[in-house]
Design a protein around this motif. Structure first.
Motif, PDB file in Angstrom:
ATOM      1  N   THR A  40      32.289  42.867  46.326  1.00 32.16           N
ATOM      2  CA  THR A  40      32.864  42.364  47.256  1.00 32.16           C
ATOM      3  C   THR A  40      31.254  41.646  47.749  1.00 32.16           C
ATOM      4  OG1 THR A  40      31.873  44.460  48.673  1.00 32.16           O
ATOM      5  CG2 THR A  40      33.817  44.249  48.814  1.00 32.16           C
ATOM      6  N   GLU A  41      31.534  40.823  48.473  1.00 32.78           N
ATOM      7  CA  GLU A  41      30.424  40.124  48.762  1.00 32.78           C
ATOM      8  C   GLU A  41      29.396  40.512  49.773  1.00 32.78           C
ATOM      9  OE1 GLU A  41      28.906  37.895  48.323  1.00 32.78           O
ATOM     10  OE2 GLU A  41      30.176  36.163  46.257  1.00 32.78           O
ATOM     11  N   PHE A  72      33.640  39.347  44.799  1.00 37.48           N
ATOM     12  CA  PHE A  72      34.854  38.669  45.681  1.00 37.48           C
ATOM     13  C   PHE A  72      34.930  38.879  47.174  1.00 37.48           C
ATOM     14  CE2 PHE A  72      36.111  41.568  42.204  1.00 37.48           C
ATOM     15  CZ  PHE A  72      37.195  39.941  41.760  1.00 37.48           C
ATOM     16  N   ASP A  73      35.648  38.559  47.514  1.00 39.31           N
ATOM     17  CA  ASP A  73      35.413  37.973  49.336  1.00 39.31           C
ATOM     18  C   ASP A  73      35.892  39.228  49.794  1.00 39.31           C
ATOM     19  OD1 ASP A  73      34.820  35.057  49.392  1.00 39.31           O
ATOM     20  OD2 ASP A  73      36.693  34.334  50.067  1.00 39.31           O
ATOM     21  N   ASP A  74      36.574  39.776  49.216  1.00 38.02           N
ATOM     22  CA  ASP A  74      36.943  41.093  50.520  1.00 38.02           C
ATOM     23  C   ASP A  74      37.702  41.940  49.343  1.00 38.02           C
ATOM     24  OD1 ASP A  74      39.576  40.406  49.897  1.00 38.02           O
ATOM     25  OD2 ASP A  74      39.951  39.580  52.205  1.00 38.02           O
ATOM     26  N   ASP A  76      41.020  43.487  49.785  1.00 42.87           N
ATOM     27  CA  ASP A  76      42.296  43.127  49.151  1.00 42.87           C
ATOM     28  C   ASP A  76      42.348  42.086  48.135  1.00 42.87           C
ATOM     29  OD1 ASP A  76      43.282  44.511  51.167  1.00 42.87           O
ATOM     30  OD2 ASP A  76      43.750  43.283  52.874  1.00 42.87           O
ATOM     31  N   SER A  77      41.623  40.528  47.915  1.00 39.69           N
ATOM     32  CA  SER A  77      41.289  40.020  46.644  1.00 39.69           C
ATOM     33  C   SER A  77      40.859  41.131  45.645  1.00 39.69           C
ATOM     34  CB  SER A  77      40.096  38.803  47.330  1.00 39.69           C
ATOM     35  OG  SER A  77      39.277  39.255  47.240  1.00 39.69           O
ATOM     36  N   ARG A  80      43.348  43.198  44.165  1.00 40.26           N
ATOM     37  CA  ARG A  80      44.462  41.869  43.881  1.00 40.26           C
ATOM     38  C   ARG A  80      44.327  41.960  42.375  1.00 40.26           C
ATOM     39  NH1 ARG A  80      44.836  39.210  48.006  1.00 40.26           N
ATOM     40  NH2 ARG A  80      43.671  37.710  47.874  1.00 40.26           N
ATOM     41  N   GLY A  93      41.335  32.464  41.319  1.00 41.95           N
ATOM     42  CA  GLY A  93      40.447  33.086  42.011  1.00 41.95           C
ATOM     43  C   GLY A  93      39.227  32.652  42.915  1.00 41.95           C
ATOM     44  N   HIS A  98      37.762  33.068  46.726  1.00 40.44           N
ATOM     45  CA  HIS A  98      38.218  33.929  46.543  1.00 40.44           C
ATOM     46  C   HIS A  98      37.371  35.174  45.358  1.00 40.44           C
ATOM     47  CE1 HIS A  98      41.487  34.254  49.636  1.00 40.44           C
ATOM     48  NE2 HIS A  98      41.682  33.585  48.786  1.00 40.44           N
ATOM     49  N   VAL A  99      36.806  34.112  44.755  1.00 40.17           N
ATOM     50  CA  VAL A  99      35.644  34.883  43.718  1.00 40.17           C
ATOM     51  C   VAL A  99      34.758  34.457  42.961  1.00 40.17           C
ATOM     52  CG1 VAL A  99      35.525  36.084  41.343  1.00 40.17           C
ATOM     53  CG2 VAL A  99      37.779  35.648  42.253  1.00 40.17           C
ATOM     54  N   ARG A 100      33.261  34.891  43.431  1.00 42.86           N
ATOM     55  CA  ARG A 100      32.262  34.541  42.521  1.00 42.86           C
ATOM     56  C   ARG A 100      31.612  34.895  41.373  1.00 42.86           C
ATOM     57  NH1 ARG A 100      26.355  34.410  44.610  1.00 42.86           N
ATOM     58  NH2 ARG A 100      26.977  35.569  45.476  1.00 42.86           N
TER      59      ARG A 100
END
Length: 118
Positions: A40-41, A72-74, A76-77, A80, A93, A98-100
């Motif tokens: 996660t970020e 990922f932002d969070d 849940d993303s 998913r 994403g 939502h995705v980096r």
């Protein structure tokens, strides 16, 4: 907890594929190894995978020397996208923010080609 478990199971699946699937071993040998991670970020949940033809090492956190990082932002993303990790899911994403991807996009293609053999 769900993401943490998914990332741990991914490590088990990678190690199992290295032992049991010749196509996975050949593809990994062609790549000469790949070090990558997912997190996660805010890095509360993160796991890295160091893959080489000799073995796969996995652990918590994201070291700075990885070839590729998927952030990922969070949670849940991440869940998913990782449930159905298709190229379209990653691109959607990334377009939605939502995705980096940290690293070379070519490494992501190599990773996706390798993960097809799981």
């Amino acid at each position: 907890m769900k993401l943490r478990l998914m990332l741990w199971v991914l490590g088990v699946m990678l190690k199992r594929a290295l032992k049991r699937k010749a196509a996975f071993r050949e593809r990994l040998a062609d790549l000469r190894g790949l070090d990558w991670g997912i997190g996660t970020e805010d890095l509360r949940i993160a796991r890295y995978y160091r893959m080489s033809p000799r073995g796969i090492e996995t652990g918590t956190g994201l070291p700075v020397d990885l070839d590729l990082e998927l952030r990922f932002d969070d949670v849940d993303s991440a869940v998913r996208v990782l449930r159905k990790p298709t190229q379209k899911a990653f691109l959607d994403g990334m377009m939605a923010g939502h995705v980096r991807l940290v690293g070379d996009a070519k490494d992501l293609e190599r990773l996706q080609g390798l993960l097809r053999h799981l």
